[in-house]
Design a protein around this motif. Structure first.
Motif, PDB file in Angstrom:
ATOM      1  N   GLU A   1       0.843  -1.191   0.000  1.00  0.00           N
ATOM      2  CA  GLU A   1       0.000   0.000   0.000  1.00  0.00           C
ATOM      3  C   GLU A   1       0.882   1.245   0.000  1.00  0.00           C
ATOM      4  OE1 GLU A   1      -3.252   2.305   2.840  1.00  0.00           O
ATOM      5  OE2 GLU A   1      -2.755   0.195   3.233  1.00  0.00           O
ATOM      6  N   THR A   2       0.559   2.200  -0.849  1.00  0.00           N
ATOM      7  CA  THR A   2       1.319   3.449  -0.934  1.00  0.00           C
ATOM      8  C   THR A   2       0.367   4.637  -0.866  1.00  0.00           C
ATOM      9  OG1 THR A   2       1.243   3.714  -3.340  1.00  0.00           O
ATOM     10  CG2 THR A   2       2.977   2.296  -2.442  1.00  0.00           C
ATOM     11  N   ILE A   3       0.931   5.795  -0.626  1.00  0.00           N
ATOM     12  CA  ILE A   3       0.161   7.031  -0.741  1.00  0.00           C
ATOM     13  C   ILE A   3       0.314   7.605  -2.145  1.00  0.00           C
ATOM     14  CG2 ILE A   3      -0.065   9.392   0.149  1.00  0.00           C
ATOM     15  CD1 ILE A   3       0.780   8.350   2.859  1.00  0.00           C
ATOM     16  N   SER A   4       1.487   7.429  -2.721  1.00  0.00           N
ATOM     17  CA  SER A   4       1.734   7.844  -4.100  1.00  0.00           C
ATOM     18  C   SER A   4       2.883   7.018  -4.633  1.00  0.00           C
ATOM     19  CB  SER A   4       2.078   9.333  -4.160  1.00  0.00           C
ATOM     20  OG  SER A   4       2.367   9.726  -5.495  1.00  0.00           O
ATOM     21  N   SER A   5       2.765   6.530  -5.863  1.00  0.00           N
ATOM     22  CA  SER A   5       3.857   5.745  -6.433  1.00  0.00           C
ATOM     23  C   SER A   5       3.847   5.866  -7.947  1.00  0.00           C
ATOM     24  CB  SER A   5       3.762   4.282  -5.982  1.00  0.00           C
ATOM     25  OG  SER A   5       2.474   3.749  -6.191  1.00  0.00           O
ATOM     26  N   PHE A   6       4.713   5.115  -8.610  1.00  0.00           N
ATOM     27  CA  PHE A   6       4.976   5.217 -10.045  1.00  0.00           C
ATOM     28  C   PHE A   6       3.683   5.324 -10.858  1.00  0.00           C
ATOM     29  CE2 PHE A   6       5.716   3.045 -14.155  1.00  0.00           C
ATOM     30  CZ  PHE A   6       6.680   3.879 -14.678  1.00  0.00           C
ATOM     31  N   GLY A   7       3.593   6.337 -11.716  1.00  0.00           N
ATOM     32  CA  GLY A   7       2.391   6.555 -12.507  1.00  0.00           C
ATOM     33  C   GLY A   7       2.582   6.425 -13.995  1.00  0.00           C
TER      34      GLY A   7
ATOM     35  N   ILE B   1     -11.256  14.554  -9.587  1.00  0.00           N
ATOM     36  CA  ILE B   1      -9.950  13.914  -9.745  1.00  0.00           C
ATOM     37  C   ILE B   1      -9.184  14.615 -10.850  1.00  0.00           C
ATOM     38  CG2 ILE B   1      -8.741  11.786 -10.306  1.00  0.00           C
ATOM     39  CD1 ILE B   1     -10.168  11.656  -7.648  1.00  0.00           C
ATOM     40  N   ASN B   2      -8.036  15.176 -10.525  1.00  0.00           N
ATOM     41  CA  ASN B   2      -7.199  15.844 -11.523  1.00  0.00           C
ATOM     42  C   ASN B   2      -5.758  15.887 -11.036  1.00  0.00           C
ATOM     43  OD1 ASN B   2      -6.735  18.499 -10.010  1.00  0.00           O
ATOM     44  ND2 ASN B   2      -8.983  18.386 -10.079  1.00  0.00           N
ATOM     45  N   TYR B   3      -4.883  16.287 -11.936  1.00  0.00           N
ATOM     46  CA  TYR B   3      -3.455  16.397 -11.613  1.00  0.00           C
ATOM     47  C   TYR B   3      -3.129  17.819 -11.183  1.00  0.00           C
ATOM     48  CZ  TYR B   3      -2.428  11.808 -13.571  1.00  0.00           C
ATOM     49  OH  TYR B   3      -2.388  10.463 -13.805  1.00  0.00           O
ATOM     50  N   SER B   4      -2.308  17.923 -10.153  1.00  0.00           N
ATOM     51  CA  SER B   4      -1.874  19.221  -9.668  1.00  0.00           C
ATOM     52  C   SER B   4      -0.541  19.047  -8.952  1.00  0.00           C
ATOM     53  CB  SER B   4      -2.911  19.819  -8.710  1.00  0.00           C
ATOM     54  OG  SER B   4      -3.079  18.977  -7.578  1.00  0.00           O
ATOM     55  N   LEU B   5       0.079  20.143  -8.610  1.00  0.00           N
ATOM     56  CA  LEU B   5       1.330  20.068  -7.868  1.00  0.00           C
ATOM     57  C   LEU B   5       1.098  19.398  -6.519  1.00  0.00           C
ATOM     58  CD1 LEU B   5       2.946  23.577  -8.413  1.00  0.00           C
ATOM     59  CD2 LEU B   5       3.670  21.405  -9.383  1.00  0.00           C
ATOM     60  N   GLY B   6       1.978  18.510  -6.167  1.00  0.00           N
ATOM     61  CA  GLY B   6       1.923  17.890  -4.855  1.00  0.00           C
ATOM     62  C   GLY B   6       3.320  17.878  -4.270  1.00  0.00           C
ATOM     63  N   PHE B   7       3.418  18.119  -2.991  1.00  0.00           N
ATOM     64  CA  PHE B   7       4.730  18.222  -2.364  1.00  0.00           C
ATOM     65  C   PHE B   7       4.932  17.119  -1.340  1.00  0.00           C
ATOM     66  CE2 PHE B   7       3.991  22.392  -4.037  1.00  0.00           C
ATOM     67  CZ  PHE B   7       5.234  22.812  -4.467  1.00  0.00           C
ATOM     68  N   HIS B   8       6.159  16.629  -1.269  1.00  0.00           N
ATOM     69  CA  HIS B   8       6.515  15.697  -0.212  1.00  0.00           C
ATOM     70  C   HIS B   8       6.414  16.396   1.141  1.00  0.00           C
ATOM     71  CE1 HIS B   8       7.782  12.355  -2.640  1.00  0.00           C
ATOM     72  NE2 HIS B   8       8.551  13.132  -3.373  1.00  0.00           N
TER      73      HIS B   8
ATOM     74  N   CYS C   1       5.767  16.591  -7.312  1.00  0.00           N
ATOM     75  CA  CYS C   1       5.487  15.644  -8.389  1.00  0.00           C
ATOM     76  C   CYS C   1       3.983  15.655  -8.654  1.00  0.00           C
ATOM     77  CB  CYS C   1       5.943  14.236  -8.008  1.00  0.00           C
ATOM     78  SG  CYS C   1       5.573  12.989  -9.253  1.00  0.00           S
ATOM     79  N   GLU C   2       3.608  15.568  -9.925  1.00  0.00           N
ATOM     80  CA  GLU C   2       2.184  15.616 -10.273  1.00  0.00           C
ATOM     81  C   GLU C   2       1.404  14.418  -9.736  1.00  0.00           C
ATOM     82  OE1 GLU C   2       4.111  13.238 -13.489  1.00  0.00           O
ATOM     83  OE2 GLU C   2       4.614  15.037 -12.357  1.00  0.00           O
ATOM     84  N   HIS C   3       2.080  13.274  -9.561  1.00  0.00           N
ATOM     85  CA  HIS C   3       1.383  12.086  -9.061  1.00  0.00           C
ATOM     86  C   HIS C   3       0.931  12.247  -7.614  1.00  0.00           C
ATOM     87  CE1 HIS C   3       2.365  10.065 -12.692  1.00  0.00           C
ATOM     88  NE2 HIS C   3       3.655  10.008 -12.461  1.00  0.00           N
ATOM     89  N   ILE C   4       1.622  13.071  -6.862  1.00  0.00           N
ATOM     90  CA  ILE C   4       1.309  13.210  -5.436  1.00  0.00           C
ATOM     91  C   ILE C   4      -0.071  13.819  -5.248  1.00  0.00           C
ATOM     92  CG2 ILE C   4       2.010  14.221  -3.255  1.00  0.00           C
ATOM     93  CD1 ILE C   4       4.886  14.232  -4.330  1.00  0.00           C
TER      94      ILE C   4
END
Length: 221
Positions: free
Chosen positions: A156-162, A177-184, A191-194
């Motif tokens: 289980e992950t919170i964000s991983s390879f897309g 549901i859409n892509y946006s800036l996400g920060f660690h 990364c957009e996947h976050i």
């Protein structure tokens, strides 16, 4: 949608793919080629490209596969997905993304590619772990997750390879549901996947399958 790739995918597609009006199917969204890094402008452009794809919703079917043009995978991967016994709470299944870089721990395997997108269940950054440990075939740092990965079990992950991932279509069709800036967490790396996976997490869980090995071919030797 072409963003900042250097593999000339758009030229290859234009050789044989046109729509009914005779126009090319590829669209150059951004002509600038960025370094493969965490540049905010680059991430924004990637998000823009991916959101243009989402604007084609609603998608049909129970599952939707999103695949980057530079991803290579086995012919039977989709058949294997269909035969999988999936968790009831799964909304997305990501793959074991590799590239040409070699694993630091082993001589006979490639490293996990998209460490930038990975956030561990304890909210630590996969990228920060990578900066300390270097290229590895296993992208996780927690013993429990490493054991699951090494034993070919879902993690289980919170964000991983897309670069290639399977999504429940009814969730993906949600306009929220859409892509946006996400920060660690507590870091400058984006990364957009976050941001995308954070929204998916409101509807269920994201898992990564170590047996679904795919290769990112861009800049490969």
């Amino acid at each position: 949608y072409e963003n900042d790739s250097s593999d000339k995918t758009n030229l290859i597609l234009n050789n044989f793919m046109k729509n009914k009006n005779g126009k090319y199917l590829t669209e150059i969204n951004n002509k600038k080629v960025f370094k493969r890094d965490t540049n905010i402008e680059r991430i924004k452009n990637i998000s823009n490209c991916r959101n243009k794809l989402l604007n084609m919703r609603p998608f049909k079917g129970d599952w939707t596969i999103m695949i980057d043009a530079d991803i290579k995978f086995d012919d039977n991967l989709i058949d294997r997905f269909v035969s999988k016994n999936l968790p009831d709470d799964l909304v997305a299944l990501t793959c074991n993304g590799k590239d040409f870089q070699k694993c630091r721990n082993h001589n006979n395997c490639n490293h996990y590619y998209d460490v930038l997108s990975l956030i561990y269940s304890n909210k630590n950054s996969g990228f920060l772990y990578f900066m300390k440990s270097g290229f590895k075939c296993c992208p996780f740092q927690e013993k429990e997750d490493i054991n699951k990965w090494n034993n070919n079990n879902f993690v289980e992950t919170i964000s991983s390879f897309g670069g290639m991932a399977f999504y429940k279509t009814d969730i993906l069709n949600n306009p929220k549901i859409n892509y946006s800036l996400g920060f660690h967490n507590d870091s400058k790396y984006s990364c957009e996947h976050i941001g995308f996976n954070k929204l998916l997490g409101n509807f269920g869980k994201i898992y990564s399958d170590p047996t679904f090995i795919v290769f990112n071919s861009e800049n490969s030797k």
